[in-house]
Design a protein around this motif. Structure first.
Motif, mmCIF file in Angstrom:
data_model
loop_
_atom_site.group_PDB
_atom_site.id
_atom_site.type_symbol
_atom_site.label_atom_id
_atom_site.label_comp_id
_atom_site.label_asym_id
_atom_site.label_seq_id
_atom_site.Cartn_x
_atom_site.Cartn_y
_atom_site.Cartn_z
ATOM 1 N N ARG A 197 -33.494 -4.743 29.951
ATOM 2 C CA ARG A 197 -32.746 -5.999 29.877
ATOM 3 C C ARG A 197 -32.603 -6.549 28.468
ATOM 4 N N TYR A 198 -33.662 -6.511 27.667
ATOM 5 C CA TYR A 198 -33.589 -7.122 26.339
ATOM 6 C C TYR A 198 -32.949 -6.203 25.308
ATOM 7 N N SER A 199 -32.555 -5.006 25.737
ATOM 8 C CA SER A 199 -31.904 -4.060 24.827
ATOM 9 C C SER A 199 -30.394 -4.031 24.991
ATOM 10 N N VAL A 200 -29.857 -4.723 25.996
ATOM 11 C CA VAL A 200 -28.415 -4.735 26.216
ATOM 12 C C VAL A 200 -27.752 -5.627 25.165
ATOM 13 N N CYS A 201 -26.844 -5.040 24.366
ATOM 14 C CA CYS A 201 -26.214 -5.792 23.277
ATOM 15 C C CYS A 201 -24.689 -5.762 23.316
ATOM 16 N N ASP A 202 -24.103 -4.714 23.853
ATOM 17 C CA ASP A 202 -22.658 -4.538 23.807
ATOM 18 C C ASP A 202 -21.961 -5.534 24.738
ATOM 19 N N PRO A 203 -21.091 -6.391 24.207
ATOM 20 C CA PRO A 203 -20.404 -7.380 25.066
ATOM 21 C C PRO A 203 -19.380 -6.743 25.995
ATOM 22 N N ASN A 204 -19.119 -5.454 25.808
ATOM 23 C CA ASN A 204 -18.112 -4.779 26.622
ATOM 24 C C ASN A 204 -18.692 -4.089 27.853
ATOM 25 N N VAL A 205 -19.987 -4.289 28.108
ATOM 26 C CA VAL A 205 -20.574 -3.752 29.336
ATOM 27 C C VAL A 205 -20.968 -4.911 30.246
ATOM 28 N N ILE A 206 -20.982 -4.641 31.535
ATOM 29 C CA ILE A 206 -21.343 -5.635 32.544
ATOM 30 C C ILE A 206 -22.718 -5.277 33.093
ATOM 31 N N VAL A 209 -25.908 -1.074 33.967
ATOM 32 C CA VAL A 209 -24.758 -1.497 33.173
ATOM 33 C C VAL A 209 -23.558 -0.629 33.542
ATOM 34 N N VAL A 210 -22.396 -1.269 33.652
ATOM 35 C CA VAL A 210 -21.143 -0.587 33.981
ATOM 36 C C VAL A 210 -20.064 -1.090 33.029
ATOM 37 N N GLY A 211 -18.967 -0.356 32.947
ATOM 38 C CA GLY A 211 -17.853 -0.785 32.119
ATOM 39 C C GLY A 211 -17.078 -1.922 32.757
ATOM 40 N N ALA A 212 -16.282 -2.617 31.940
ATOM 41 C CA ALA A 212 -15.532 -3.782 32.431
ATOM 42 C C ALA A 212 -14.520 -3.406 33.499
ATOM 43 N N ASN A 213 -14.075 -2.158 33.515
ATOM 44 C CA ASN A 213 -13.092 -1.724 34.503
ATOM 45 C C ASN A 213 -13.713 -1.002 35.691
ATOM 46 N N HIS A 214 -15.019 -1.005 35.765
ATOM 47 C CA HIS A 214 -15.698 -0.327 36.874
ATOM 48 C C HIS A 214 -15.442 -1.079 38.184
ATOM 49 N N ASN A 247 -30.907 9.396 23.941
ATOM 50 C CA ASN A 247 -32.020 8.451 23.796
ATOM 51 C C ASN A 247 -31.654 7.151 23.085
ATOM 52 N N ASP A 248 -30.469 7.076 22.516
ATOM 53 C CA ASP A 248 -30.072 5.867 21.790
ATOM 54 C C ASP A 248 -29.279 4.941 22.712
ATOM 55 N N PHE A 249 -29.798 3.737 22.942
ATOM 56 C CA PHE A 249 -29.134 2.812 23.863
ATOM 57 C C PHE A 249 -27.770 2.351 23.364
ATOM 58 N N ARG A 250 -27.582 2.253 22.028
ATOM 59 C CA ARG A 250 -26.275 1.832 21.512
ATOM 60 C C ARG A 250 -25.198 2.847 21.894
ATOM 61 N N THR A 251 -25.554 4.141 21.799
ATOM 62 C CA THR A 251 -24.610 5.186 22.175
ATOM 63 C C THR A 251 -24.327 5.144 23.670
ATOM 64 N N ILE A 252 -25.377 4.956 24.457
ATOM 65 C CA ILE A 252 -25.202 4.867 25.910
ATOM 66 C C ILE A 252 -24.267 3.713 26.264
ATOM 67 N N GLU A 253 -24.492 2.549 25.654
ATOM 68 C CA GLU A 253 -23.632 1.395 25.933
ATOM 69 C C GLU A 253 -22.181 1.677 25.565
ATOM 70 N N ALA A 254 -21.965 2.355 24.434
ATOM 71 C CA ALA A 254 -20.606 2.664 24.000
ATOM 72 C C ALA A 254 -19.902 3.567 25.011
ATOM 73 N N LEU A 255 -20.626 4.540 25.545
ATOM 74 C CA LEU A 255 -20.045 5.438 26.551
ATOM 75 C C LEU A 255 -19.755 4.691 27.849
ATOM 76 N N VAL A 256 -20.691 3.850 28.273
ATOM 77 C CA VAL A 256 -20.488 3.061 29.499
ATOM 78 C C VAL A 256 -19.277 2.137 29.336
ATOM 79 N N ALA A 257 -19.168 1.495 28.175
ATOM 80 C CA ALA A 257 -18.066 0.567 27.943
ATOM 81 C C ALA A 257 -16.710 1.253 28.050
ATOM 82 N N ARG A 258 -16.657 2.547 27.700
ATOM 83 C CA ARG A 258 -15.396 3.298 27.762
ATOM 84 C C ARG A 258 -15.219 4.019 29.095
ATOM 85 N N GLY A 259 -16.090 3.747 30.065
ATOM 86 C CA GLY A 259 -15.919 4.284 31.398
ATOM 87 C C GLY A 259 -16.390 5.716 31.593
#
Length: 308
Positions: A245-254, A171-176, A225-237
């Motif tokens: 795959r089934y744990s990806v929830c944040d619409p702001n990550v690619i 997963v990467v951020g939208a601006n990656h 260890n928390d995927f929600r936190t990881i996604e939030a960091l990735v989304a902000r670059g």
């Protein structure tokens, strides 16, 4: 040999110390020690021996634990069968699940168990794969996960049932710089900052496996260890990450597929050998497999499917 003393012996094998057994069974340490000494007399051989300031099982003690598993399992099956003759009886079963697996499977699992008339008692436990069998001291079934390349647990006191294989994606951020692509090789990510889970947990094991296969050593800058936190960091670059795959929830990550390698984690249901002879435990494991199959059969957004 007394059944309750056999249960205490199993607890000692599971928990490792007299004090831990006493706490779990609401007994005093001296009472636990006394019961184990009496069991040794009933068996006609020493079951414990000194190991420094602590005690451990002898070879005979370890052998008796295996037989105690069989005896206690048979008694539990008999109790469950007798309960089935009572109209007001409601069965129950206990499960421990790793948090991200619980998020994927537990809602549907609870519905399946409710339809079967069985009360499900669940709790989440975030432990490493090799530590998961110890959770069977307090649960009938433990749902755990491992890197698909890692060896399966091998123990005379643990039975493992395959539940599901879950692909792991990047997963990467939208601006990656790679955000407009559908796939990427690990070699193209050599200069990236990675966010991973703590050492010894499956996603980090997958990252290490990929490094061994490709020769590219990822630079891990954060361990969470928390995927929600990881996604939030990735989304902000703030880095890139591997997420099941089934744990990806944040619409702001690619989500991108790593090409040239197979990356996945395997879900397993651990139980005591013979435990699935109990109807409630057997139903729980079957429901886990069925719910996993339902998740895998779903098509995922962006052209991803469960089998890829």
């Amino acid at each position: 040999m007394d059944l309750q003393r056999l249960r205490i012996l199993r607890e000692f094998a599971d928990r490792g110390t007299i004090g831990a057994v006493a706490q779990a069974l609401n007994m005093t340490p001296s009472a636990v020690s006394q019961q184990l000494k009496v069991l040794g007399k009933e068996a006609g051989i020493a079951l414990l021996e000194q190991d420094g300031r602590r005690v451990r099982l002898t070879d005979a003690g370890r052998a008796l634990v295996l037989r105690a598993d069989e005896v206690v399992s048979a008694v539990d099956r008999a109790a469950e069968e007798m309960a089935s003759y009572r109209d007001d009886a409601v069965g129950s079963v206990r499960i421990a699940m790793f948090p991200s697996g619980a998020a994927v499977l537990l809602p549907g699992l609870m519905e399946r168990m409710s339809e079967a008339g069985i009360a499900l008692i669940s709790r989440d436990e975030d432990v490493r794969y090799q530590e998961a069998p110890a959770l069977l001291s307090d649960s009938d079934v433990v749902l755990t996960h491992r890197d698909e390349r890692a060896p399966q647990v091998v123990s005379a006191r643990v039975a493992a049932t395959f539940v599901m294989r879950e692909p792991i994606d990047l997963v990467v951020g939208a601006n990656h710089r790679h955000a407009g692509r559908t796939d990427v090789t690990l070699g193209e990510l050599a200069d990236e900052d990675w966010i991973s889970v703590r050492d010894g947990f499956p996603i980090d094991d997958v990252l290490l496996s990929l490094a061994a296969v490709t020769g590219v050593q990822p630079r891990v800058t954060h361990r969470i260890n928390d995927f929600r936190t990881i996604e939030a960091l990735v989304a902000r670059g703030h880095g890139i990450a591997l997420i099941p795959r089934y744990s990806v929830c944040d619409p702001n990550v690619i989500r991108l597929v790593l090409t040239g390698v197979r990356a996945a984690r395997v879900y397993e249901a651990l139980s005591r050998p013979g435990a699935q002879d109990r109807g409630a435990v057997r139903q729980l494991v079957s429901a886990l497999v069925a719910e996993a199959g339902a998740i895998e059969s779903l098509s995922l957004p962006g052209g991803f499917t469960a089998g890829s």
